[in-house]
Design an enzyme around this catalytic site. Structure first.
Site: not given
Ligand code: F6P
Length: 373
Positions: A112, A135, A178, A300
């Site tokens: 993005g 990802d 993912g 994360r």
């Molecule tokens: O793009 C990274 C990611 O951790 C993806 O693996 C996951 O689908 C998404 O972000 C989750 O997004 P958010 O933190 O906005 O819920």
């Protein structure tokens, strides 16, 4: 006077982001005499002109920190929520870029962010990006930072789930992040010895998964671990989804198109609970008790791995070098273990997916891992 550079982190936070900010900042300050300002919360900070000055002091002590000291958001310059409704804020962003006399803007993020940065580059802003996402799905780079840390977290989770699955003779379905690409589920699944790995690139047949679990049971292994990517779908689901998409593409009438889009949104909602439905179905088909673990944002969080710190440092320092040479409109990438600059137009709109014949898939298949196909 040296160049003035803005920097921001955008999209989902990722371990290694601070290592990249530090690497870029320290190299920019000490090797190229640049001035750096860090915009808060992604592109929103640039729109609101909300920034902090980054100097050697503020760049110290952040190498090992998770998250991002600048904050992040998923806001897009051309579609930002302002005064209760979505607006194109590109003009305001461009104005603030000029107001701060920026020579360039560094954008750290996933697919993005690459798209948003490219949008600004097309408006004449000097942009350089760094690929960060757990990802690992950004085109034209062999790896993104954040991936290695998330892979270790997911692998450790699978390791820990093994003992409880085995003690209770259960199936444990572990959902790994993912949506579009299965790099994380595949790598952690292999490293953690999952018996079944399901990724978005290979739609699965629930019957085939149950057969492979029953076969293991026959061999005296009465537990199984399934590593499933959050975007993995069954063959049936894929068929329904593809047919609906074809109808949307072919539809010329606005109101029926909107109806079809609503149907697609409903399918997306259904997709979010795929893992739970799969687990329930496998319990029925195999007679084995089944449990679900969704790792979610745990993947994360926390300290970046050494591999991510190293990659982020290589990319961050190279970014300062590219800017010093006024090489703009590029993403800093890892290719064949070298750091290179790739034009943004070669990246934007592409997702790097796992190819069917990837070495990792071949190795796992040789071990007897089931991919549900
Ligand atoms: O793009 C990274 C990611 O951790 C993806 O693996 C996951 O689908 C998404 O972000 C989750 O997004 P958010 O933190 O906005 O819920």
């Amino acid at each position: 006077m040296g160049k003035i550079i803005g920097i921001l982190t955008s999209g989902g936070d990722t371990p290694g982001s601070n290592a990249a900010i530090r690497a870029f900042g320290k190299a920019a300050l000490s090797c190229y005499d640049m001035n750096i300002i860090g915009f808060r919360d992604g592109f929103r900070g640039l729109m609101e002109n909300n920034f902090i000055r980054l100097d050697n002091k503020s760049l110290s002590g952040i190498l090992t920190l998770g998250g991002t000291i600048l904050g992040t958001s998923r806001e897009k310059p051309f579609r930002m929520m302002v005064d209760g409704h979505e607006q194109d804020m590109t003009d305001r962003i461009e104005k603030n870029y000029r107001l701060n006399k920026l020579d360039a803007l560094v954008c750290i993020g996933g697919n993005g962010t690459q798209k948003n940065a490219y949008h600004l580059a097309q408006r004449g802003l000097n942009v350089v990006t760094l690929p960060k996402t757990i990802d690992n799905d950004v085109a034209k780079t062999d790896m993104t930072f954040g991936f290695d840390t998330a892979m270790s977290i997911a692998t450790e989770a699978i390791d820990r789930l093994h003992s409880t699955a085995s003690s209770h003779q259960r199936i444990i379905v572990v959902e790994i992040m993912g949506h579009k690409a299965g790099w994380l589920a595949l790598s952690a699944g292999i490293a953690g010895g999952a018996d079944v790995i399901l990724i978005p690139e290979i739609p699965y047949d629930t019957g085939k998964i149950s057969e492979s679990i029953l076969e293991r049971k026959k061999q005296g292994k009465s537990f199984s671990i399934i590593a499933i990517a959050e975007g993995a779908i069954s063959r049936d689901f894929k068929e329904i989804y593809s047919k609906l998409q074809q109808k949307i593409d072919a539809s010329t009438d606005e109101s029926s198109r909107e109806k079809l889009k609503t149907e697609r949104n409903e399918l997306d909602v259904l997709k979010a609970s795929n893992t739970i439905r799969l687990a329930n179905r496998l319990q029925e088909l195999t007679g084995l008790e089944t449990r679900v673990t969704i790792l979610g944002h745990l993947q994360r969080g926390g300290t970046p791995s050494s591999a991510d710190r190293l990659l982020a440092t290589r990319m961050g320092t190279a970014c300062a070098k590219f800017i010093s040479k006024e090489e703009y409109g590029v993403m800093v990438a890892l290719q064949k273990n070298s750091i290179v600059a790739v034009p943004l137009e070669k990246i934007v709109g592409k997702t790097r997916k796992v190819p069917d014949d990837h070495q990792w898939i071949k190795s796992a298949r040789r071990l007897g891992t089931c991919f549900g196909d």
